[in-house]
Design a protein around this motif. Structure first.
Motif, PDB file in Angstrom:
ATOM      1  N   PRO A 193       0.799  -1.228   0.000  1.00 55.36           N
ATOM      2  CA  PRO A 193       0.000   0.000   0.000  1.00 55.36           C
ATOM      3  C   PRO A 193       0.833   1.280   0.000  1.00 55.36           C
ATOM      4  CG  PRO A 193       0.100  -0.891   2.215  1.00 55.36           C
ATOM      5  CD  PRO A 193       0.844  -1.868   1.340  1.00 55.36           C
ATOM      6  N   GLY A 194       2.125   1.160  -0.274  1.00 54.53           N
ATOM      7  CA  GLY A 194       2.998   2.331  -0.303  1.00 54.53           C
ATOM      8  C   GLY A 194       4.041   2.348   0.800  1.00 54.53           C
ATOM      9  N   LEU A 195       4.271   1.212   1.459  1.00 53.03           N
ATOM     10  CA  LEU A 195       5.241   1.139   2.547  1.00 53.03           C
ATOM     11  C   LEU A 195       6.661   1.057   2.003  1.00 53.03           C
ATOM     12  CD1 LEU A 195       3.434  -1.470   4.827  1.00 53.03           C
ATOM     13  CD2 LEU A 195       3.367   1.021   5.015  1.00 53.03           C
ATOM     14  N   ARG A 214       8.435  -4.964  -0.344  1.00 55.89           N
ATOM     15  CA  ARG A 214       9.246  -5.102  -1.538  1.00 55.89           C
ATOM     16  C   ARG A 214       8.728  -4.101  -2.574  1.00 55.89           C
ATOM     17  NH1 ARG A 214       9.848 -11.634  -2.214  1.00 55.89           N
ATOM     18  NH2 ARG A 214       7.722 -11.460  -3.008  1.00 55.89           N
ATOM     19  N   SER A 215       9.156  -4.223  -3.807  1.00 57.68           N
ATOM     20  CA  SER A 215       8.800  -3.225  -4.817  1.00 57.68           C
ATOM     21  C   SER A 215       7.297  -3.157  -5.045  1.00 57.68           C
ATOM     22  CB  SER A 215       9.511  -3.537  -6.133  1.00 57.68           C
ATOM     23  OG  SER A 215      10.906  -3.480  -5.974  1.00 57.68           O
ATOM     24  N   ALA A 216       6.658  -4.319  -5.200  1.00 56.59           N
ATOM     25  CA  ALA A 216       5.242  -4.341  -5.539  1.00 56.59           C
ATOM     26  C   ALA A 216       4.385  -5.018  -4.489  1.00 56.59           C
ATOM     27  CB  ALA A 216       5.042  -5.041  -6.891  1.00 56.59           C
ATOM     28  N   ASP A 217       5.000  -5.670  -3.516  1.00 64.19           N
ATOM     29  CA  ASP A 217       4.231  -6.393  -2.503  1.00 64.19           C
ATOM     30  C   ASP A 217       4.910  -6.270  -1.152  1.00 64.19           C
ATOM     31  OD1 ASP A 217       6.402  -8.108  -2.693  1.00 64.19           O
ATOM     32  OD2 ASP A 217       5.325  -9.697  -3.730  1.00 64.19           O
ATOM     33  N   CYS A 218       4.290  -6.846  -0.136  1.00 64.67           N
ATOM     34  CA  CYS A 218       4.870  -6.902   1.206  1.00 64.67           C
ATOM     35  C   CYS A 218       4.803  -8.347   1.691  1.00 64.67           C
ATOM     36  CB  CYS A 218       4.093  -6.036   2.195  1.00 64.67           C
ATOM     37  SG  CYS A 218       4.195  -4.269   1.928  1.00 64.67           S
ATOM     38  N   ARG A 244      -2.248  -9.400  13.373  1.00 60.82           N
ATOM     39  CA  ARG A 244      -1.218  -8.774  14.203  1.00 60.82           C
ATOM     40  C   ARG A 244      -0.314  -7.847  13.395  1.00 60.82           C
ATOM     41  NH1 ARG A 244       0.244 -14.454  14.570  1.00 60.82           N
ATOM     42  NH2 ARG A 244       2.320 -14.885  13.689  1.00 60.82           N
ATOM     43  N   CYS A 245      -0.081  -8.135  12.109  1.00 58.99           N
ATOM     44  CA  CYS A 245       0.710  -7.209  11.296  1.00 58.99           C
ATOM     45  C   CYS A 245      -0.043  -5.894  11.086  1.00 58.99           C
ATOM     46  CB  CYS A 245       1.050  -7.852   9.950  1.00 58.99           C
ATOM     47  SG  CYS A 245       2.310  -9.142  10.053  1.00 58.99           S
ATOM     48  N   THR A 246      -1.357  -5.974  10.893  1.00 56.35           N
ATOM     49  CA  THR A 246      -2.158  -4.761  10.724  1.00 56.35           C
ATOM     50  C   THR A 246      -2.233  -3.972  12.028  1.00 56.35           C
ATOM     51  OG1 THR A 246      -3.463  -5.827   8.991  1.00 56.35           O
ATOM     52  CG2 THR A 246      -4.406  -3.877  10.016  1.00 56.35           C
ATOM     53  N   GLU A 247      -2.230  -4.672  13.154  1.00 55.47           N
ATOM     54  CA  GLU A 247      -2.196  -3.998  14.451  1.00 55.47           C
ATOM     55  C   GLU A 247      -0.933  -3.152  14.588  1.00 55.47           C
ATOM     56  OE1 GLU A 247      -1.141  -5.221  19.008  1.00 55.47           O
ATOM     57  OE2 GLU A 247      -2.304  -6.662  17.841  1.00 55.47           O
ATOM     58  N   VAL A 248       0.199  -3.710  14.165  1.00 57.13           N
ATOM     59  CA  VAL A 248       1.480  -3.017  14.296  1.00 57.13           C
ATOM     60  C   VAL A 248       1.665  -1.972  13.194  1.00 57.13           C
ATOM     61  CG1 VAL A 248       3.993  -3.344  14.276  1.00 57.13           C
ATOM     62  CG2 VAL A 248       2.538  -4.974  15.487  1.00 57.13           C
ATOM     63  N   VAL A 249       1.200  -2.269  11.980  1.00 57.33           N
ATOM     64  CA  VAL A 249       1.317  -1.344  10.843  1.00 57.33           C
ATOM     65  C   VAL A 249      -0.087  -1.122  10.276  1.00 57.33           C
ATOM     66  CG1 VAL A 249       2.427  -0.901   8.625  1.00 57.33           C
ATOM     67  CG2 VAL A 249       3.620  -2.259  10.353  1.00 57.33           C
ATOM     68  N   PRO A 250      -0.847  -0.156  10.816  1.00 56.24           N
ATOM     69  CA  PRO A 250      -2.243   0.039  10.409  1.00 56.24           C
ATOM     70  C   PRO A 250      -2.441   0.306   8.913  1.00 56.24           C
ATOM     71  CG  PRO A 250      -1.801   1.199  12.454  1.00 56.24           C
ATOM     72  CD  PRO A 250      -0.478   0.722  11.945  1.00 56.24           C
ATOM     73  N   ALA A 251      -1.412   0.803   8.226  1.00 56.55           N
ATOM     74  CA  ALA A 251      -1.538   1.077   6.792  1.00 56.55           C
ATOM     75  C   ALA A 251      -1.822  -0.182   5.988  1.00 56.55           C
ATOM     76  CB  ALA A 251      -0.265   1.744   6.269  1.00 56.55           C
ATOM     77  N   LEU A 252      -1.634  -1.362   6.591  1.00 52.65           N
ATOM     78  CA  LEU A 252      -1.908  -2.617   5.895  1.00 52.65           C
ATOM     79  C   LEU A 252      -3.388  -2.971   5.869  1.00 52.65           C
ATOM     80  CD1 LEU A 252       1.002  -4.771   7.366  1.00 52.65           C
ATOM     81  CD2 LEU A 252       0.752  -4.104   4.966  1.00 52.65           C
ATOM     82  N   LYS A 253      -4.215  -2.243   6.575  1.00 59.66           N
ATOM     83  CA  LYS A 253      -5.644  -2.574   6.638  1.00 59.66           C
ATOM     84  C   LYS A 253      -6.251  -2.587   5.242  1.00 59.66           C
ATOM     85  CE  LYS A 253     -10.004  -1.337   8.874  1.00 59.66           C
ATOM     86  NZ  LYS A 253     -10.695  -0.419   9.833  1.00 59.66           N
TER      87      LYS A 253
END
Length: 316
Positions: A193-195, A214-218, A244-253
C-alpha cells in the motif's frame, strides 16, 4: 561440485567460480522451487545468537549486498528498518557492528506498548527477481546447473575433486545429522500500500510480527514452528498473521492478499561449515549447511569461507 541451489549453494558456486575453479551445481530443486525463493530475505540473523563466525559472515554478506544495491543488481534493495522492543533496550544489539551501528530509541521516544526501538538500514533481497540474476551470473562465469536428486553423498564420491554440500534441510538425511531440524515458516504476501520501511516485533504476545515491503508487494509474517514438516498453508494462521501485522502497521488494513507461502527453514544449533573429517573418501567433502532463517544474512560470508577451504585443500 556444489550440491544444492538455494541461496547458500548459489553464492558458494559463484564465489568458487570467481576464484578460478570449475563448478558444476547439482540440485534436487531448482532455485525457483527452493525454500530460498519463498523467503522474506531481509538481512537479519534469524535463528542465531552471537556464535563464533556468525558476525563475520553476516558482515561480509551485508557489504556484498550493499555494493550490489549501489550497482543496481536486480532484486537487491537497502531498506530502513525498525525493530520494536517491549522491554527497554540495553545498548546496541550484538549484531550491530555488522551493519555499521544501530540507532537506539528509549521509552520516551516510542509509543506504548513499546519500550524502545532499534533503527537501522539493511539489505532486502527480492528472491524471485534476484535468484534468476544469480543463476545468470553462474552461467556467465562458466558454471553449470543440473537438476538431479541425490539420495546419498556416496553417489558423488569420485565424481569431482571436491564436493561442497549445501543441501540445507536435506543434510539431515544425507549426512545423518539429526541436529538439522525443520522450522516451519508461513508468510502472507499482500499488495504494497505504499510502505517503504521494514518493521518487526519479535516479542508480540500473539506471535512474531514482521512486515517487509518489496517493490510491488509486502511479505508479512510469521511463524517459527519447530519440527513441523507440513507445508500446507493454514487459513487460521494466515488470518492471525494479517491481524497482528495490521495492528502493528495500520496502513496494511484492507491490503489485497496475493499469496500465502510455507517454507521449512533448515535450523541447526550452529552452521556446519567445515571439511568433512572422513578421509576415506575419494572426493574432499566440505559442508556448508544449517543456516536456519539466515541464508541471505550469512550466505556470502560462508561462501568466502568455502572458497578459502577449497584453496587450502587444493594445496594439501
Amino acid at each position: 561440485m556444489v550440491l544444492g541451489a538455494g541461496i547458500v549453494g548459489l553464492t558458494s558456486a559463484v564465489r568458487l567460480l570467481e576464484a578460478g575453479h570449475r563448478v558444476r551445481v547439482l540440485a534436487a530443486d531448482l532455485p525457483a522451487q527452493s525454500t530460498s525463493n519463498l523467503a522474506a530475505a531481509i538481512w537479519y540473523p534469524t535463528g542465531f545468537g552471537p556464535q563464533a563466525g556468525v558476525l563475520d559472515w553476516a558482515a561480509v554478506a551485508f557489504r556484498t549486498y550493499e555494493e550490489m544495491a549501489a550497482n543496481g543488481v536486480p532484486g537487491v534493495l537497502m531498506r530502513d528498518s525498525r525493530q520494536l522492543l517491549r522491554e527497554p533496550p540495553d545498548g546496541q544489539p550484538w549484531w550491530a557492528g555488522a551493519v555499521g551501528g544501530v540507532q537506539v530509541l528509549g521509552p520516551d521516544e516510542v509509543q506504548p506498548p513499546y519500550a524502545g526501538c532499534y533503527r537501522f538500514t539493511v539489505p532486502l533481497v527480492e528472491m524471485p527477481v534476484h535468484l534468476p540474476w544469480l543463476v545468470d551470473r553462474l552461467y556467465a562465469i562458466g558454471g553449470t546447473l543440473d537438476q538431479r536428486e541425490v539420495t546419498g553423498l556416496e553417489e558423488l564420491d569420485g565424481a569431482a575433486d571436491m564436493l561442497v554440500n549445501c543441501t540445507g534441510l536435506g543434510a539431515r538425511q544425507l549426512c545423518r545429522d539429526e541436529a538439522v531440524r525443520p522450522v516451519r515458516g508461513q508468510v502472507v504476501r499482500v499488495a504494497n500500500p505504499g510502505l517503504t520501511e521494514s518493521v518487526r516485533d519479535e516479542q508480540h504476545p500473539a506471535g512474531r510480527v514482521y512486515v517487509h515491503p518489496r517493490s510491488a508487494d509486502c511479505i508479512l509474517g510469521g511463524t517459527a514452528d519447530e519440527d513441523v514438516w507440513d507445508t500446507t498453508p493454514d487459513p487460521a494462521v494466515t488470518a492471525a498473521i494479517l491481524a497482528r501485522c495490521t495492528e502493528v502497521v495500520p496502513a496494511l488494513k484492507g491490503a489485497e492478499v496475493v499469496g500465502v507461502h510455507v517454507g521449512l527453514r533448515p535450523a541447526r544449533p550452529s552452521v556446519r561449515l567445515e571439511v568433512d573429517p572422513d578421509r576415506r573418501r575419494n572426493t574432499i567433502l566440505i559442508h556448508n549447511y544449517g543456516h536456519s532463517g539466515a541464508g541471505v544474512t550469512l550466505g556470502w560470508g560462508c561462501a568466502a569461507t568455502v572458497a578459502s577451504l577449497v584453496d587450502q585443500a587444493s594445496r594439501t
